[in-house]
Design a protein around this motif. Structure first.
Motif, PDB file in Angstrom:
ATOM      1  N   GLY A 107       0.812  -1.210   0.000  1.00 19.99           N
ATOM      2  CA  GLY A 107       0.000   0.000   0.000  1.00 19.99           C
ATOM      3  C   GLY A 107       0.846   1.261   0.000  1.00 19.99           C
ATOM      4  O   GLY A 107       0.551   2.224  -0.720  1.00 19.99           O
ATOM      5  N   SER A 108       1.914   1.256   0.792  1.00 17.38           N
ATOM      6  CA  SER A 108       2.822   2.411   0.833  1.00 17.38           C
ATOM      7  C   SER A 108       3.485   2.629  -0.517  1.00 17.38           C
ATOM      8  O   SER A 108       3.614   3.771  -0.982  1.00 17.38           O
ATOM      9  CB  SER A 108       3.888   2.208   1.918  1.00 17.38           C
ATOM     10  N   GLU A 109       3.914   1.535  -1.152  1.00 18.24           N
ATOM     11  CA  GLU A 109       4.594   1.671  -2.439  1.00 18.24           C
ATOM     12  C   GLU A 109       3.636   2.170  -3.521  1.00 18.24           C
ATOM     13  O   GLU A 109       4.035   2.952  -4.395  1.00 18.24           O
ATOM     14  CB  GLU A 109       5.223   0.344  -2.850  1.00 18.24           C
ATOM     15  N   MET A 110       2.384   1.728  -3.477  1.00 18.28           N
ATOM     16  CA  MET A 110       1.397   2.228  -4.442  1.00 18.28           C
ATOM     17  C   MET A 110       1.307   3.748  -4.372  1.00 18.28           C
ATOM     18  O   MET A 110       1.372   4.449  -5.390  1.00 18.28           O
ATOM     19  CB  MET A 110       0.019   1.628  -4.143  1.00 18.28           C
ATOM     20  N   MET A 111       1.130   4.264  -3.160  1.00 18.15           N
ATOM     21  CA  MET A 111       0.974   5.704  -2.994  1.00 18.15           C
ATOM     22  C   MET A 111       2.251   6.456  -3.359  1.00 18.15           C
ATOM     23  O   MET A 111       2.206   7.551  -3.927  1.00 18.15           O
ATOM     24  CB  MET A 111       0.587   6.023  -1.536  1.00 18.15           C
ATOM     25  N   LEU A 112       3.389   5.853  -3.064  1.00 13.13           N
ATOM     26  CA  LEU A 112       4.662   6.511  -3.380  1.00 13.13           C
ATOM     27  C   LEU A 112       4.881   6.574  -4.889  1.00 13.13           C
ATOM     28  O   LEU A 112       5.405   7.570  -5.413  1.00 13.13           O
ATOM     29  CB  LEU A 112       5.815   5.762  -2.712  1.00 13.13           C
ATOM     30  N   LEU A 113       4.480   5.540  -5.598  1.00  9.65           N
ATOM     31  CA  LEU A 113       4.585   5.557  -7.060  1.00  9.65           C
ATOM     32  C   LEU A 113       3.675   6.629  -7.664  1.00  9.65           C
ATOM     33  O   LEU A 113       4.029   7.271  -8.666  1.00  9.65           O
ATOM     34  CB  LEU A 113       4.244   4.186  -7.632  1.00  9.65           C
ATOM     35  N   VAL A 114       2.504   6.837  -7.052  1.00  5.12           N
ATOM     36  CA  VAL A 114       1.618   7.911  -7.510  1.00  5.12           C
ATOM     37  C   VAL A 114       2.277   9.272  -7.269  1.00  5.12           C
ATOM     38  O   VAL A 114       2.223  10.163  -8.133  1.00  5.12           O
ATOM     39  CB  VAL A 114       0.254   7.830  -6.789  1.00  5.12           C
ATOM     40  N   ALA A 115       2.913   9.428  -6.103  1.00  3.79           N
ATOM     41  CA  ALA A 115       3.624  10.680  -5.813  1.00  3.79           C
ATOM     42  C   ALA A 115       4.765  10.903  -6.793  1.00  3.79           C
ATOM     43  O   ALA A 115       5.011  12.036  -7.236  1.00  3.79           O
ATOM     44  CB  ALA A 115       4.162  10.650  -4.380  1.00  3.79           C
ATOM     45  N   MET A 116       5.451   9.833  -7.168  1.00  4.59           N
ATOM     46  CA  MET A 116       6.576   9.947  -8.093  1.00  4.59           C
ATOM     47  C   MET A 116       6.122  10.331  -9.499  1.00  4.59           C
ATOM     48  O   MET A 116       6.800  11.091 -10.199  1.00  4.59           O
ATOM     49  CB  MET A 116       7.372   8.646  -8.100  1.00  4.59           C
ATOM     50  N   VAL A 117       4.974   9.821  -9.928  1.00  2.00           N
ATOM     51  CA  VAL A 117       4.483  10.206 -11.257  1.00  2.00           C
ATOM     52  C   VAL A 117       4.021  11.657 -11.241  1.00  2.00           C
ATOM     53  O   VAL A 117       4.168  12.382 -12.253  1.00  2.00           O
ATOM     54  CB  VAL A 117       3.355   9.270 -11.735  1.00  2.00           C
ATOM     55  N   TYR A 118       3.505  12.123 -10.118  1.00  2.00           N
ATOM     56  CA  TYR A 118       3.144  13.537 -10.008  1.00  2.00           C
ATOM     57  C   TYR A 118       4.396  14.401 -10.090  1.00  2.00           C
ATOM     58  O   TYR A 118       4.394  15.450 -10.770  1.00  2.00           O
ATOM     59  CB  TYR A 118       2.410  13.796  -8.693  1.00  2.00           C
ATOM     60  N   ASP A 119       5.460  13.971  -9.433  1.00  2.00           N
ATOM     61  CA  ASP A 119       6.738  14.688  -9.495  1.00  2.00           C
ATOM     62  C   ASP A 119       7.243  14.790 -10.930  1.00  2.00           C
ATOM     63  O   ASP A 119       7.670  15.851 -11.386  1.00  2.00           O
ATOM     64  CB  ASP A 119       7.772  13.976  -8.616  1.00  2.00           C
ATOM     65  N   ARG A 120       7.184  13.671 -11.657  1.00  3.83           N
ATOM     66  CA  ARG A 120       7.643  13.674 -13.057  1.00  3.83           C
ATOM     67  C   ARG A 120       6.718  14.511 -13.946  1.00  3.83           C
ATOM     68  O   ARG A 120       7.181  15.168 -14.886  1.00  3.83           O
ATOM     69  CB  ARG A 120       7.720  12.249 -13.592  1.00  3.83           C
ATOM     70  N   PHE A 121       5.420  14.501 -13.641  1.00  8.25           N
ATOM     71  CA  PHE A 121       4.466  15.294 -14.419  1.00  8.25           C
ATOM     72  C   PHE A 121       4.790  16.792 -14.297  1.00  8.25           C
ATOM     73  O   PHE A 121       4.820  17.518 -15.301  1.00  8.25           O
ATOM     74  CB  PHE A 121       3.043  15.024 -13.929  1.00  8.25           C
ATOM     75  N   ILE A 122       5.047  17.240 -13.079  1.00  5.35           N
ATOM     76  CA  ILE A 122       5.373  18.651 -12.868  1.00  5.35           C
ATOM     77  C   ILE A 122       6.722  18.980 -13.502  1.00  5.35           C
ATOM     78  O   ILE A 122       6.880  20.027 -14.147  1.00  5.35           O
ATOM     79  CB  ILE A 122       5.396  18.982 -11.360  1.00  5.35           C
ATOM     80  N   ALA A 123       7.710  18.083 -13.347  1.00  3.04           N
ATOM     81  CA  ALA A 123       9.053  18.348 -13.874  1.00  3.04           C
ATOM     82  C   ALA A 123       9.069  18.455 -15.391  1.00  3.04           C
ATOM     83  O   ALA A 123       9.818  19.256 -15.958  1.00  3.04           O
ATOM     84  CB  ALA A 123      10.016  17.251 -13.423  1.00  3.04           C
ATOM     85  N   ILE A 124       8.238  17.662 -16.056  1.00  2.00           N
ATOM     86  CA  ILE A 124       8.270  17.609 -17.525  1.00  2.00           C
ATOM     87  C   ILE A 124       7.228  18.532 -18.158  1.00  2.00           C
ATOM     88  O   ILE A 124       7.509  19.218 -19.142  1.00  2.00           O
ATOM     89  CB  ILE A 124       8.071  16.164 -18.008  1.00  2.00           C
ATOM     90  N   CYS A 125       6.038  18.564 -17.582  1.00  2.00           N
ATOM     91  CA  CYS A 125       4.959  19.352 -18.185  1.00  2.00           C
ATOM     92  C   CYS A 125       4.939  20.802 -17.702  1.00  2.00           C
ATOM     93  O   CYS A 125       4.462  21.689 -18.422  1.00  2.00           O
ATOM     94  CB  CYS A 125       3.611  18.696 -17.904  1.00  2.00           C
TER      95      CYS A 125
END
Length: 307
Positions: A107-125
């Motif tokens: 469960g922790s890893e699921m949420m952390l992966l979502v946080a990481m994709v948000y980080d990449r979304f902001i960094a790239i977009c």
């Protein structure tokens, strides 16, 4: 569904991966490599704490490595010890503890992966707003949410599992404990429990996976529209992230979309889930990253000069 716990089973028997002694020795040799998982992820944490890689992406990656260390240790040491004993028993409390730890880390890893994709979304977009949006306060909030979900997620399972009546069968056809396996052993019609388990785990996993896939698709389209060296680097990072997401969510969705039809291959998929994925994470996320490689070289030179 209210009923008292009528359990008379005080322990469960883990049947492991195989009855063949030769195969057990082979699997022991393979699983002994789990030390590489612990060392690899520990090294990533040390690199990120001792180097100049002080940015949100690497902060989240170091937390992912910590979760992977925990995930690779919740069942593997006992499994390695069980290769050399005839009776692979685990207490009722130990069984429930393994279920809690497994679903907590997942469960922790699921949420952390979502946080990481948000980080990449902001960094790239939205690169010009990255430092403003992805501040340290938000990173800490993301990590706190991931661990909060990691604790509440298994509690929702154990709330009804501990009260199931276990009055006879106690053999688990796997090398670790999981929710669908224990529900099958209950002395009652477990159909409603199966539906709850499917809703709790399968749909949550599938929902997170769809959110991640959709987010990465948007990021991928954004990167494809660019034609610069920085875009190539972003595409490489994006590919690594997508690989990890597929490797992590694939087995989870498989187990909880069809949780009660058991195949012989299920145990080997469980191996991949608990052992190979934490081993691959530092490789796909970090060790192929040029910034991480440079940080490793600097850290190594620093220690060599120190000694």
């Amino acid at each position: 569904m209210a009923h008292t716990n009528e359990s008379v089973v005080s322990e469960f028997v883990l049947l492991g991966l195989s009855d063949s002694w030769e195969l057990q020795l082979f699997f022991f040799a393979i699983f002994s490599m789990y030390a590489s998982t612990v060392l690899g992820n520990t090294m990533i944490i040390i690199i990120f704490s001792d180097s100049q890689l002080n940015c949100p992406m690497y902060f989240l990656l170091s937390n992912l490595s910590f979760i992977d260390i925990c995930q690779s240790n919740f069942a593997t040491p006992k499994m390695l010890a069980d290769f050399f004993v005839e009776h692979k028993n685990i207490s009722f409390e130990g069984y429930m503890a393994q279920i809690f730890l497994l679903h907590s880390f997942v469960g922790s890893e699921m949420m952390l992966l979502v946080a990481m994709v948000y980080d990449r979304f902001i960094a790239i977009c939205k690169p010009l707003h990255y430092s403003t949006i992805m501040n340290w306060r938000l990173c800490i909030i993301f990590v706190a949410i991931s661990w909060t979900v990691g604790i509440l997620y298994p509690v929702s399972h154990l709330a009804f599992t501990v009260d199931l009546p276990f009055c006879g069968p106690n053999e688990v056809d796997n090398f670790f404990c999981d929710l669908p396996l224990v529900i099958e052993l209950a002395c009652m019609d477990a159909y409603e429990m199966e539906i709850v388990a499917l809703t709790n785990s399968g749909l949550i996993s599938l929902s997170c996976f769809l959110v991640l896939v959709t987010s990465y698709a948007v990021i991928f389209i954004t990167v494809q529209r660019r034609s610069s060296r920085g875009s190539s680097k972003a595409l490489s990072t994006l590919t690594a992230h997508i690989t990890v997401v597929i490797l992590f969510f694939g087995p989870c969705i498989y187990f909880y979309i069809w949780p009660f039809s058991r195949l012989s291959v299920d145990k080997f998929i469980s191996v991949f889930c608990t052992f190979r994925t934490p081993l691959l994470n530092p490789i796909t996320y970090s060790l192929k990253n040029e910034d991480v490689k440079l940080a490793m070289q600097k850290l190594r030179k620093c220690h060599v000069n120190f000694w």
